[in-house]
Design a protein around this motif. Sequence first.
Motif, PDB file in Angstrom:
ATOM      1  N   ARG A 187      -5.665  12.411   1.187  1.00  0.00           N
ATOM      2  CA  ARG A 187      -4.825  11.527   0.378  1.00  0.00           C
ATOM      3  C   ARG A 187      -4.980  11.926  -1.071  1.00  0.00           C
ATOM      4  N   SER A 188      -3.903  12.101  -1.757  1.00  0.00           N
ATOM      5  CA  SER A 188      -3.934  12.752  -3.065  1.00  0.00           C
ATOM      6  C   SER A 188      -4.807  12.038  -4.089  1.00  0.00           C
ATOM      7  N   ASP A 189      -4.975  10.720  -3.965  1.00  0.00           N
ATOM      8  CA  ASP A 189      -5.738   9.986  -4.973  1.00  0.00           C
ATOM      9  C   ASP A 189      -7.232   9.908  -4.663  1.00  0.00           C
ATOM     10  N   LEU A 190      -7.669  10.393  -3.497  1.00  0.00           N
ATOM     11  CA  LEU A 190      -9.066  10.205  -3.113  1.00  0.00           C
ATOM     12  C   LEU A 190     -10.065  10.906  -4.035  1.00  0.00           C
ATOM     13  N   PRO A 191      -9.816  12.130  -4.501  1.00  0.00           N
ATOM     14  CA  PRO A 191     -10.812  12.725  -5.398  1.00  0.00           C
ATOM     15  C   PRO A 191     -11.090  11.880  -6.629  1.00  0.00           C
ATOM     16  N   ARG A 192     -10.056  11.247  -7.187  1.00  0.00           N
ATOM     17  CA  ARG A 192     -10.276  10.437  -8.387  1.00  0.00           C
ATOM     18  C   ARG A 192     -10.785   9.040  -8.048  1.00  0.00           C
ATOM     19  N   LEU A 223     -24.071  20.772  -9.208  1.00  0.00           N
ATOM     20  CA  LEU A 223     -22.991  20.490  -8.266  1.00  0.00           C
ATOM     21  C   LEU A 223     -22.064  19.392  -8.783  1.00  0.00           C
ATOM     22  N   VAL A 224     -22.600  18.447  -9.548  1.00  0.00           N
ATOM     23  CA  VAL A 224     -21.741  17.443 -10.175  1.00  0.00           C
ATOM     24  C   VAL A 224     -20.777  18.119 -11.151  1.00  0.00           C
ATOM     25  N   GLU A 225     -21.260  19.111 -11.866  1.00  0.00           N
ATOM     26  CA  GLU A 225     -20.374  19.852 -12.767  1.00  0.00           C
ATOM     27  C   GLU A 225     -19.264  20.542 -11.987  1.00  0.00           C
ATOM     28  N   ALA A 226     -19.617  21.147 -10.846  1.00  0.00           N
ATOM     29  CA  ALA A 226     -18.607  21.794 -10.009  1.00  0.00           C
ATOM     30  C   ALA A 226     -17.603  20.766  -9.506  1.00  0.00           C
ATOM     31  N   TRP A 227     -18.095  19.598  -9.118  1.00  0.00           N
ATOM     32  CA  TRP A 227     -17.213  18.521  -8.648  1.00  0.00           C
ATOM     33  C   TRP A 227     -16.253  18.089  -9.757  1.00  0.00           C
ATOM     34  N   THR A 228     -16.787  17.844 -10.932  1.00  0.00           N
ATOM     35  CA  THR A 228     -15.977  17.384 -12.059  1.00  0.00           C
ATOM     36  C   THR A 228     -14.908  18.415 -12.417  1.00  0.00           C
ATOM     37  N   GLY A 236      -2.060  17.708 -12.664  1.00  0.00           N
ATOM     38  CA  GLY A 236      -2.035  16.590 -13.607  1.00  0.00           C
ATOM     39  C   GLY A 236      -3.248  16.561 -14.510  1.00  0.00           C
ATOM     40  N   GLY A 237      -4.334  17.300 -14.130  1.00  0.00           N
ATOM     41  CA  GLY A 237      -5.509  17.345 -14.983  1.00  0.00           C
ATOM     42  C   GLY A 237      -6.244  16.034 -15.025  1.00  0.00           C
ATOM     43  N   PRO A 238      -7.246  15.909 -15.882  1.00  0.00           N
ATOM     44  CA  PRO A 238      -8.055  14.685 -15.934  1.00  0.00           C
ATOM     45  C   PRO A 238      -7.239  13.524 -16.457  1.00  0.00           C
ATOM     46  N   GLU A 239      -7.565  12.330 -15.936  1.00  0.00           N
ATOM     47  CA  GLU A 239      -6.843  11.128 -16.378  1.00  0.00           C
ATOM     48  C   GLU A 239      -7.393  10.659 -17.720  1.00  0.00           C
TER      49      GLU A 239
END
Length: 239
Positions: A187-192, A223-228, A236-239
Motif C-alpha cells: 500500500r503506497s502510504d505504508l512506508p510513511r 540501517l535507520v539511515e538507509a530506511w530514511t 513525491g520525496g519527503p513530506e
Amino acid sequence: MHAEVFQLAACAWRCWYCFVPFPLLAGDERKGRWASAAELVDLYAAVEDRPPILDLSGGSPDLAPEWVAWTMDAVEARGIGKSTYLWSDDNLSSDHLLRPDGSTLLRRMERYGAGYGKVCCLKGFDAESFSFNTQAEPDGFERQLRILVGYSRTDLDLYLYVTLTSPRTTGDDGRVRELVARLADIRSDLPRRTVPLLVTEFSAMRSRIDAVRRDAMENQWRLVEAWTDAVSSLEGGPE
C-alpha cells in the motif's frame, strides 16, 4: 505521549529487546489476573487527569482480538469514545482476524472509525533479522507480511513499527531498502506510516545483551539511515 497501557500477558515470541520480562509473556495466571474489558475501561475512566490514549499492548493482543472489540464496546458504553483514542499493538503473529470466524470482530473494529488505530510491528527487515530478533523460525517474516497484506485491504487505520536490529552483514542496507519498496507495493502510504523502533538498553532486557546483540544495537543507526533515505526517495520525496 500520555497514555494508559493495559497488557495481555502472553506472546508467541521472545524478542531479546522486549521491554517485558519473559516470565510475564507466558500467560501465567500467577503473574497476572483475569479482568474483563469493561473492568479495565472502568479503571481507565476513573483515572484522575485521564490520558487521552488507551493502549492495548502486550505481550501480543492479536492473540485475543476479541479484547479489542470488547474494549470498543466498553468505551462506547462508558460514553468516553469521543475523548479516547484507542490504540492496539499487533506483532503480526496471528491471523485470527483475517479468518472467516474472525470476520465479525474485524467488521466491528472497522466500524469504530477514526478513534482507533492498529499499530503493527515488523520484527526485522528480512527473514534472518526476524529470526535473530524473535528467536523464531525465519519464515515467520514472510508470514508477518502476508498478515499485513490482509490488514491493508481493510478499513482499519494502520500504522507500523519496524525493528532494524541485526548484526552487520554485507548488503543489509540494501535489504532494508527492499523492505521499504515491498511495503509501498502493499500500500503506497505504508512506508510513511512506519516508524523505525529505537532499541536501547534498559533494565528488563539488559541481561539478554551479548556482544552480538550490542553490535546489532549499534548497527541499527546505520540501517535507520538507509530506511530514511529509501522512504525519502519514494515518489513525491519527503513530506
